[in-house]
Write a protein that holds these residues in place. Structure first.
Motif, short mmCIF file in Angstrom:
data_model
loop_
_atom_site.label_atom_id
_atom_site.label_comp_id
_atom_site.label_asym_id
_atom_site.label_seq_id
_atom_site.Cartn_x
_atom_site.Cartn_y
_atom_site.Cartn_z
N SER A 261 -18.48 -21.12 66.92
CA SER A 261 -18.74 -20.10 68.11
C SER A 261 -18.86 -21.19 69.19
O SER A 261 -18.26 -20.56 70.40
CB SER A 261 -19.61 -19.16 68.19
OG SER A 261 -20.80 -19.73 67.86
N VAL B 247 -21.23 -15.07 65.97
CA VAL B 247 -20.35 -14.28 66.68
C VAL B 247 -19.55 -13.60 65.61
O VAL B 247 -18.94 -14.43 64.76
CB VAL B 247 -19.69 -15.06 67.82
CG1 VAL B 247 -18.55 -14.33 68.30
CG2 VAL B 247 -20.57 -15.73 68.84
N ALA C 90 -17.39 -11.63 77.63
CA ALA C 90 -18.79 -12.13 77.00
C ALA C 90 -19.04 -13.60 77.64
O ALA C 90 -20.20 -13.78 77.92
CB ALA C 90 -18.77 -12.21 75.62
N ARG C 91 -18.11 -14.59 77.49
CA ARG C 91 -18.12 -15.84 78.18
C ARG C 91 -18.72 -15.93 79.59
O ARG C 91 -19.53 -16.72 79.95
CB ARG C 91 -16.73 -16.76 77.86
CG ARG C 91 -16.50 -16.80 76.53
CD ARG C 91 -17.52 -17.90 75.80
NE ARG C 91 -17.01 -19.22 76.29
CZ ARG C 91 -17.88 -20.48 76.21
NH1 ARG C 91 -19.00 -20.29 75.57
NH2 ARG C 91 -17.36 -21.55 76.75
N TYR D 27 -26.16 -17.20 70.75
CA TYR D 27 -26.18 -16.36 69.49
C TYR D 27 -26.14 -17.06 68.12
O TYR D 27 -25.26 -18.17 68.25
CB TYR D 27 -25.12 -15.39 69.72
CG TYR D 27 -25.13 -14.48 70.75
CD1 TYR D 27 -25.85 -13.05 70.48
CD2 TYR D 27 -24.57 -14.43 71.83
CE1 TYR D 27 -25.93 -11.98 71.32
CE2 TYR D 27 -24.70 -13.41 72.88
CZ TYR D 27 -25.47 -12.45 72.52
OH TYR D 27 -25.65 -11.24 73.47
N TRP E 157 -13.97 -11.35 74.25
CA TRP E 157 -14.46 -12.76 74.45
C TRP E 157 -14.52 -13.18 75.97
O TRP E 157 -15.91 -13.90 76.20
CB TRP E 157 -13.74 -13.60 73.63
CG TRP E 157 -14.22 -15.02 73.41
CD1 TRP E 157 -13.55 -16.13 73.89
CD2 TRP E 157 -15.64 -15.71 72.85
NE1 TRP E 157 -14.20 -17.37 73.51
CE2 TRP E 157 -15.53 -17.11 73.10
CE3 TRP E 157 -16.49 -14.98 72.38
CZ2 TRP E 157 -16.50 -17.77 72.64
CZ3 TRP E 157 -17.68 -15.87 71.94
CH2 TRP E 157 -17.61 -17.16 72.12
N LEU F 16 -23.47 -11.47 68.13
CA LEU F 16 -22.78 -10.78 69.18
C LEU F 16 -21.56 -10.26 68.40
O LEU F 16 -20.76 -11.19 67.53
CB LEU F 16 -22.32 -11.95 70.07
CG LEU F 16 -21.24 -11.40 71.04
CD1 LEU F 16 -21.54 -10.32 71.81
CD2 LEU F 16 -20.77 -12.53 71.91
N THR G 119 -23.18 -17.03 75.52
CA THR G 119 -22.67 -16.84 74.11
C THR G 119 -23.18 -17.86 73.18
O THR G 119 -23.46 -17.52 72.03
CB THR G 119 -21.05 -16.92 74.10
OG1 THR G 119 -20.71 -18.02 74.84
CG2 THR G 119 -20.68 -15.55 74.64
#
Length: 281
Positions: A143, A89, A77-78, A86, A74, A5, A83
């Protein structure tokens, strides 16, 4: 290919999605998922250009520099992705032109360094060694950590770019150290060499050139930049030149790149003279 990501921070002084940004995102999207936020008021038409390369692209001037864009990307994405799924990150920004060569081998080399945190460039400063935040990556150990999420979510506007670098770029490396996380850079570059030595670093394999190399030291890096550009595939070279001309002026860029050794030397001496005058003032 591992799951990646890319949290991408963009900025453009002219509020344009330029050819070099599209080149960069095309390369990144071939290596993983991209979520982009820009500290720029891109129009809807400009944002549409990004749709084929990004899971999400948002844009609003916020004045928090790259870390403010990292925070916003971020957070999106969260809220919208898993997340934690992945393998890696990345935090990436567009303060560079490139990639100038295939990116996947560089990613594999970084991911193979054997550290939970890594970057393209490590600045081995004596008082504050740190990963440069324009291209850094993290394995799951980092991450998925609550402290990593808290750090990015806590970003606030600072009074200067220098304050941003100290609190967030240097601060992130200090945070890694505080949590016992090892980190390495693919390139260890002291001082300002990442800006001042584009040709040497290109020959060593660095896949980017800093945009500010086009304007540093009164233009005395022009010959180095021309030799780099002459080595690139046509589409990459055209993308870099298109945006360099748009951002810095076509006449300036043409003059910069046309300089021979004598002109470069004269520019450098003028730069040194201006520095000396500034110190004596």
């Amino acid at each position: 290919m591992p799951g990646r990501l890319f949290i991408f921070a963009a900025y453009d002084a002219g509020a344009r999605v330029g050819a070099s940004l599209l080149w960069y995102l095309r390369s990144l999207s071939a290596c993983g998922d991209v979520v982009l936020e820009a500290d720029t008021d891109f129009s809807a038409g400009e944002l549409e250009k990004l749709g084929g390369f990004c899971l999400h692209a948002g844009a609003a001037a916020h004045g928090e520099y790259d870390f403010g864009s990292y925070k916003r990307a971020w957070q999106w994405a969260r809220e919208n992705l898993d997340t934690d799924a992945y393998d890696f990150v990345y935090l990436v920004n567009d303060s560079v032109f490139g990639p100038l060569r295939e990116l996947e081998p560089c990613l594999e080399r970084m991911e193979g360094l054997g550290c939970p945190a890594f970057g393209l460039v490590m600045h081995p400063s004596g008082h504050s060694p740190h990963l440069q935040s324009w291209f850094m990556g993290f394995g799951r150990e980092v991450s998925v950590a609550a402290w990593f999420d808290a750090f990015l979510s806590s970003v606030e506007r600072q009074e200067s770019k220098e304050a941003v670098c100290e609190k967030y770029e240097n601060g992130l490396t200090r945070l890694l150290t505080a949590h016992g996380v090892g980190f390495k850079g693919l390139f260890n570059l002291p001082g300002k060499s990442v800006y001042n030595s584009p040709l040497r670093l290109y020959r060593r394999g660095l896949p980017f050139v800093k945009k500010s190399s086009f304007t540093r030291h009164a233009g005395c890096l022009g010959r180095q930049l021309r030799l780099v550009l002459d080595s690139l595939p046509g589409p990459c070279r055209d993308a870099v030149l298109s945006d360099a001309a748009r951002l810095y002026g076509a006449d300036y860029v043409n003059s910069l790149l046309a300089a021979g050794r004598f002109t470069v030397a004269c520019r450098y001496f003028r730069y040194l003279a201006s520095k000396l005058r500034g110190r004596s003032a």
